[in-house]
Design a protein around this motif. Structure first.
Motif, mmCIF file in Angstrom:
data_model
loop_
_atom_site.group_PDB
_atom_site.id
_atom_site.type_symbol
_atom_site.label_atom_id
_atom_site.label_comp_id
_atom_site.label_asym_id
_atom_site.label_seq_id
_atom_site.Cartn_x
_atom_site.Cartn_y
_atom_site.Cartn_z
ATOM 1 N N GLN A 154 1.152 2.834 11.201
ATOM 2 C CA GLN A 154 1.283 3.002 9.761
ATOM 3 C C GLN A 154 1.179 1.629 9.105
ATOM 4 O O GLN A 154 1.848 0.685 9.525
ATOM 5 C CB GLN A 154 2.625 3.642 9.388
ATOM 6 C CG GLN A 154 2.821 3.785 7.889
ATOM 7 C CD GLN A 154 4.105 4.499 7.535
ATOM 8 O OE1 GLN A 154 4.506 5.473 8.168
ATOM 9 N NE2 GLN A 154 4.769 4.031 6.489
ATOM 10 N N THR A 173 -1.186 4.225 1.838
ATOM 11 C CA THR A 173 -0.726 4.027 3.216
ATOM 12 C C THR A 173 -1.724 4.589 4.202
ATOM 13 O O THR A 173 -2.226 5.695 4.021
ATOM 14 C CB THR A 173 0.639 4.699 3.417
ATOM 15 O OG1 THR A 173 1.619 4.020 2.614
ATOM 16 C CG2 THR A 173 1.071 4.653 4.874
ATOM 17 N N ASP A 222 1.141 -0.044 5.198
ATOM 18 C CA ASP A 222 1.387 0.250 3.793
ATOM 19 C C ASP A 222 0.633 -0.701 2.873
ATOM 20 O O ASP A 222 0.183 -1.764 3.288
ATOM 21 C CB ASP A 222 2.891 0.139 3.497
ATOM 22 C CG ASP A 222 3.721 1.082 4.335
ATOM 23 O OD1 ASP A 222 4.818 0.682 4.761
ATOM 24 O OD2 ASP A 222 3.266 2.222 4.576
#
Length: 124
Positions: free
Chosen positions: A82, A16, A84
């Protein structure tokens, strides 16, 4: 207004990514301001990733929505990205950008505020 990105320069595949955009001399809650993330991969044009607006609402590129999250901290005037399950094709320079009013553009010229960018390499 000045934008300053920070985060890791190297991320392993499937991990991540978490990048920070600190906003100086302006507030991320200023009415009708939208804070976007844009990236540019080697040999490709810029790609709009998503935004978080002054009220905290978010919108994402359909191609990245399933593994992307944009959030904020009002107390520190910071926007976060963020992403992933990183892949090699996520290698890019990631930019934080801001503008008045809604517009999902990958072009620097469409923004009033633009960070210096942060290089992120996805590699084992």
């Amino acid at each position: 207004v000045r934008l300053q990105e920070s985060g890791p320069g190297l991320v392993m595949p499937a991990q991540t990514l978490f990048i920070t955009c600190a906003v100086f001399n302006g507030s991320i809650t200023t009415n009708y301001h939208y804070w976007s993330w844009v990236r540019q991969s080697p040999g490709k044009g810029p790609e709009w990733i998503g935004y978080i607006d002054y009220s905290g609402d978010t919108k994402y590129s359909p191609s990245l929505e399933s593994r992307t999250s944009i959030s904020r901290d009002i107390n520190t005037n910071t926007v976060y990205l963020q992403m992933d399950d990183l892949k090699s094709e996520d290698t890019a320079v990631y930019y934080c950008a801001g503008r008045w009013y809604y517009y999902c553009s990958p072009q620097k010229a469409d923004y009033e505020y633009w960070g210096q960018g942060i290089q992120v390499n996805v590699s084992s």
